[in-house]
Scaffold this motif. Structure first.
Motif: not given
Lengths: 174, 185
Positions: B84, B88, B131, B134, B136-137
């Motif tokens: 991730e 990011a 990111e 949380r 995000a990816h």
């Protein structure tokens, strides 16, 4: 009983002996831990993936069982239960499973050795282990798809996923 | 059975570099396509990393290389966040730079280290680690993973040459030989 050569049967070819699609999956009960047993027919009503593999403790990361452990959520999304099977004993499975953090049962086809593998036609007499063989069994206990991989080649999970998707699309097939 | 479960055509298409979707080095129109499914914490992927670089150097413009995430999170506790973090970094325009740093520092892939690498690459480290934390990816990494599971990935690294899994050794010689064989398009 002296003449055992049956036309159409190839005694030397173990691969052709694996139970094919359409065959009823032989029921069995095997230990998954030293004090627990798993019975195939207990899963009636949902698809079961039976993955025979030669031995615990394969030295690579992402070996077949490790890989399936990662892909397990995809199998579960398709409603399936995954069972690994080898001739290793329950204590060996317990240690292997703990080491690799496996989240599905490994069954010990240990005593009599390879009996279930023989029922499915995937025992390797010469090695004393099973083939790398996959069976996807439908919710009625009938084999929907089977595949025997060359023993040195990890077959991946794509064939299993395709077979499970077919079952999900058309549950009344077969 | 009504249809072929292994649907070979669509499967091999899935395993070719996709211009808008994948992280790609080289042109998607290059005659040879190499797709790697890898895990940043996997030692075998770490061994393959310099080999891929050498292959890229050897084949130059003839090769298109794409990297997809296949973190084995149960075996490798830092692999998911590392994947991730690379995504990011990609969101800030430096996917490959992060990809390289991660493979060159496989022993230190904890969140703090990821933030340090972002900093060292001149990225907004707070944004990057935020990111990652949380997720995000996460969906993007999962998508790569699922395409690999579906495509026949059988461990890491898994290489696909023009859509076909390379079952030989991931050594320089074996990979190069497979890449330049005449039936490689």
């Amino acid at each position: 009983m002296n003449n055992e050569t049956t036309p159409g049967q190839q005694p030397g070819s173990l691969k052709s002996a694996a139970l094919p699609a359409g065959a009823v999956a032989p029921d069995f009960s095997l230990r998954s831990t030293p004090d627990q047993a798993v019975k195939l027919s207990d899963f009636r009503g949902q698809p079961v993936v039976l993955a025979f593999y030669p031995a615990d403790w394969s030295p690579v990361c992402g070996d077949q069982m490790g890989l399936y452990n990662e892909i397990l959520p995809e199998f579960q999304k398709l409603g399936a239960e995954l069972l690994g099977i080898s001739v290793d004993g329950a204590w060996c499975h317990t240690a292997f499973s703990r080491d690799r953090k496996l989240h599905f049962p490994l069954l010990a086809d240990f005593e009599p050795k390879g009996a279930v593998a023989r029922l499915y036609g995937v025992y390797r007499e010469t090695d004393g282990t099973t083939e790398r063989a996959l069976f996807v069994i439908n919710e009625l206990g009938v084999i929907h798809w089977s595949y025997v991989s060359p023993v040195g080649v990890n077959p991946g999970a794509d064939g299993i996923l395709s077979a499970l998707e077919e079952l999900n699309k058309d549950p009344n097939e077969i | 059975m009504k249809y072929d479960p292994t649907n070979a055509v669509s499967k091999s298409k899935l395993l070719l570099p996709r211009a808008k979707h994948d992280h790609i080095q080289g042109s998607v129109d290059a005659p040879i396509a190499l797709v790697e499914y890898g895990d940043y914490e996997c030692p075998y992927c770490g061994q393959a990393y310099p080999i891929v670089k050498a292959i890229q150097e050897q084949l130059g413009d003839r090769l298109c290389f794409a990297f997809r995430n296949f973190p084995l999170a149960n075996s490798h506790p830092h692999a998911e966040h590392a994947a991730e973090a690379a995504e990011a970094a990609g969101a800030q325009g430096k996917f490959w730079e992060m990809h390289d740093v991660l493979y060159e520092n496989q022993v230190a892939l904890d969140d703090e280290s990821l933030a340090q690498y972002a900093e060292a690459l001149g990225l907004d480290a707070r944004r990057l680690i935020g990111e990652v934390l949380r997720g995000a990816h996460m969906a993007r990494v999962r998508e790569d993973f699922q395409s690999g599971a579906r495509g026949g990935v059988n461990g890491t690294p898994s290489f696909f040459i023009n859509g076909v899994r390379h079952d030989g050794a991931p050594s320089f010689d074996a990979l190069l030989a497979a890449l330049v064989q005449p039936n490689a398009r």
